[in-house]
Design a protein around this motif. Structure first.
Motif, PDB file in Angstrom:
ATOM      1  N   ASP A  76       0.524  -1.143  -0.008  1.00  0.00           N
ATOM      2  CA  ASP A  76      -0.121   0.184  -0.232  1.00  0.00           C
ATOM      3  C   ASP A  76       0.780   1.454  -0.041  1.00  0.00           C
ATOM      4  OD1 ASP A  76       0.708  -0.079   2.548  1.00  0.00           O
ATOM      5  OD2 ASP A  76      -0.925  -0.443   3.494  1.00  0.00           O
ATOM      6  N   HIS A 118       3.560  -5.432   3.078  1.00  0.00           N
ATOM      7  CA  HIS A 118       2.661  -6.016   3.824  1.00  0.00           C
ATOM      8  C   HIS A 118       2.312  -7.406   3.052  1.00  0.00           C
ATOM      9  CE1 HIS A 118       1.281  -2.827   6.383  1.00  0.00           C
ATOM     10  NE2 HIS A 118       1.308  -1.867   5.283  1.00  0.00           N
ATOM     11  N   ARG A 138      -6.573 -11.682   1.627  1.00  0.00           N
ATOM     12  CA  ARG A 138      -6.764 -10.141   1.249  1.00  0.00           C
ATOM     13  C   ARG A 138      -7.795 -10.248   0.170  1.00  0.00           C
ATOM     14  NH1 ARG A 138      -3.475  -6.062   2.830  1.00  0.00           N
ATOM     15  NH2 ARG A 138      -1.968  -6.735   4.385  1.00  0.00           N
ATOM     16  N   ARG A 177     -11.322 -10.891   1.820  1.00  0.00           N
ATOM     17  CA  ARG A 177     -11.633  -9.835   2.599  1.00  0.00           C
ATOM     18  C   ARG A 177     -11.900  -8.511   1.640  1.00  0.00           C
ATOM     19  NH1 ARG A 177      -7.576  -6.224   6.075  1.00  0.00           N
ATOM     20  NH2 ARG A 177      -8.941  -5.515   7.721  1.00  0.00           N
ATOM     21  N   GLY A 179      -4.827  -3.847   0.263  1.00  0.00           N
ATOM     22  CA  GLY A 179      -5.431  -3.507   1.621  1.00  0.00           C
ATOM     23  C   GLY A 179      -6.277  -2.298   1.684  1.00  0.00           C
ATOM     24  N   ARG A 180      -6.776  -1.877   3.039  1.00  0.00           N
ATOM     25  CA  ARG A 180      -7.670  -1.044   3.207  1.00  0.00           C
ATOM     26  C   ARG A 180      -7.163   0.435   2.622  1.00  0.00           C
ATOM     27  NH1 ARG A 180      -8.474  -1.470   9.452  1.00  0.00           N
ATOM     28  NH2 ARG A 180      -6.731  -2.579   9.220  1.00  0.00           N
ATOM     29  N   PRO A 181      -5.896   0.634   2.667  1.00  0.00           N
ATOM     30  CA  PRO A 181      -5.386   2.076   2.261  1.00  0.00           C
ATOM     31  C   PRO A 181      -5.700   2.174   0.709  1.00  0.00           C
ATOM     32  CG  PRO A 181      -3.668   1.250   3.508  1.00  0.00           C
ATOM     33  CD  PRO A 181      -4.695   0.091   3.625  1.00  0.00           C
ATOM     34  N   ILE A 233      -8.209  10.008   3.677  1.00  0.00           N
ATOM     35  CA  ILE A 233      -7.716   8.609   3.951  1.00  0.00           C
ATOM     36  C   ILE A 233      -8.583   8.335   5.365  1.00  0.00           C
ATOM     37  CG2 ILE A 233      -6.174   6.955   4.451  1.00  0.00           C
ATOM     38  CD1 ILE A 233      -5.574   7.681   1.505  1.00  0.00           C
ATOM     39  N   GLN A 234      -8.087   9.437   6.472  1.00  0.00           N
ATOM     40  CA  GLN A 234      -8.661   9.132   7.856  1.00  0.00           C
ATOM     41  C   GLN A 234     -10.020   9.056   7.808  1.00  0.00           C
ATOM     42  OE1 GLN A 234      -7.170   8.786  10.488  1.00  0.00           O
ATOM     43  NE2 GLN A 234      -5.137   8.932   9.854  1.00  0.00           N
ATOM     44  N   PHE A 272     -11.009   5.652   6.851  1.00  0.00           N
ATOM     45  CA  PHE A 272     -11.031   4.453   8.012  1.00  0.00           C
ATOM     46  C   PHE A 272     -12.001   5.122   9.390  1.00  0.00           C
ATOM     47  CE2 PHE A 272      -7.123   3.325   5.793  1.00  0.00           C
ATOM     48  CZ  PHE A 272      -6.811   2.242   6.301  1.00  0.00           C
ATOM     49  N   HIS A 310       5.153   5.375   3.605  1.00  0.00           N
ATOM     50  CA  HIS A 310       4.373   4.828   2.573  1.00  0.00           C
ATOM     51  C   HIS A 310       3.930   5.854   1.289  1.00  0.00           C
ATOM     52  CE1 HIS A 310       2.780   2.320   5.635  1.00  0.00           C
ATOM     53  NE2 HIS A 310       1.941   1.400   5.156  1.00  0.00           N
ATOM     54  N   LYS A 344       0.320   8.100   3.296  1.00  0.00           N
ATOM     55  CA  LYS A 344       0.606   8.619   4.515  1.00  0.00           C
ATOM     56  C   LYS A 344       1.531   9.680   4.527  1.00  0.00           C
ATOM     57  CE  LYS A 344       0.208   4.527   7.654  1.00  0.00           C
ATOM     58  NZ  LYS A 344       1.191   3.546   8.483  1.00  0.00           N
TER      59      LYS A 344
END
Ligand code: AMP
Ligand code: ZN
Ligand code: FE
Ligand code: FE
Length: 284
Positions: free
Chosen positions: A17, A42, A102, A105, A138-140, A155-156, A159, A250, A254
């Motif tokens: 990510d 990851h 993954r 998911r 992934g989630r990002p 992004i925050q 989440f 990242h 990030k």
């Protein structure tokens, strides 16, 4: 000993990510005058052979690395592994299992998001219609796709509202235990390190981990305060473990951790580098 020596042992590329390719990270490390690096995506070691080749051409010592997702008593624990030969079969098979985890998911999260009126497709997130891709989604990636389509403004926010543990569309996914992960790392001749221990945020879980057969702890981390750093370094020293460190860079996803903002010195890097050379040599 070179006092200016800095090696960043924790960063993410487009293989998971992060937003820079492994080659771009290596180039950035050289621009920043770093003396050593490990790219720790990851749950994947795809593309490492290409990265090693490029690092060799550029004369930057690169150590194999990966950040494995594990769980202990329902709590997420990240484990860094270093110095394994990049063709280590137990680790390659384990990463393949993570890849399936993954993908499943992702399907489940997309379904949940669709129920909540967020129309994202597989393609919006993976940029392919098939499931034959090799990087770790992934989630990002989901958060970025949600931002691109205007569902969230950061992004925050993605989440907080949807993807985080308390979010509307959180899916835990299949879990791998810390013990199993440690076995795979050691069978693959790697060294196992507790990543960003402060994020575990549960003393009894930390106690459990400290009693397991890790080889190191991440004591230097970009967003640690000095007292936090001292605390983890002291704990690691008491155990006689390696004290590792890195930025957890990242790229744009990030932006507040830049490459090289946390690092290890020459002594620690040399131990890991020698381990990597030795394990790769044994394998051949
Ligand atoms: P995954 O591997 O799909 O479970 O996603 C984990 C990644 O999501 C980690 O790299 C975290 O840095 C990132 N992440 C977790 N929580 C948050 C959050 N609240 N805001 C931004 N990124 C997060
Ligand atoms: Zn990440
Ligand atoms: Fe992590
Ligand atoms: Fe990380």
């Amino acid at each position: 000993m070179n006092d200016f020596f800095r090696a960043d042992l924790h960063c993410h590329s487009t293989s998971s990510d992060g937003t820079l390719t492994p080659k771009e990270i290596i180039q950035l490390a050289l621009q920043k005058n770093l003396n050593g690096l490990s790219i720790t995506d990851h749950d994947t070691i795809e593309n490492y052979d290409e990265a090693l080749q490029f690092a060799k051409e550029k004369n930057l010592p690169l150590i194999s690395g990966v950040e494995l997702s594990a769980e202990h008593r329902n709590k997420s624990v990240h484990i860094l592994a270093y110095g394994f030969p990049i063709d280590a079969l137990p680790l390659k098979k384990f990463c393949q299992k993570h890849h399936e985890r993954r993908k499943n998911r992702l399907k489940n999260i997309l379904e949940k998001l669709n129920h909540h009126g967020i129309q994202l497709s597989w393609n919006d997130v993976t940029h392919t219609n098939s499931d034959d891709f090799h990087h770790s989604i992934g989630r990002p990636h989901l958060a970025m796709a949600m931002m691109k389509k205007g569902y969230v403004s950061s992004i925050q926010e993605a989440f907080q509202k949807f993807l985080g543990e308390k979010g509307l569309c959180f899916v835990p996914g299949e879990a791998f235990s810390v013990e199993e992960t440690l076995d795979v790392i050691h069978q693959s001749q790697g060294l196992a390190v507790i990543a960003h221990p402060h994020l575990i945020n549960d003393t009894s879980i930390v106690q459990d981990l400290l009693a397991m057969n890790f080889d190191g702890i991440e004591g230097y981390y970009a967003r640690f305060s000095k007292s936090e750093q001292d605390r983890w370094v002291k704990i690691g020293m008491k155990k006689g473990w390696l004290i590792t460190g890195g930025s957890d860079f990242h790229g744009d996803v990030k932006p507040n951790s830049s490459l090289g903002s946390s690092w290890v010195n020459e002594e620690t890097f040399s131990i890991l580098y020698q381990h990597f050379q030795q394990s790769s040599h044994n394998k051949i």
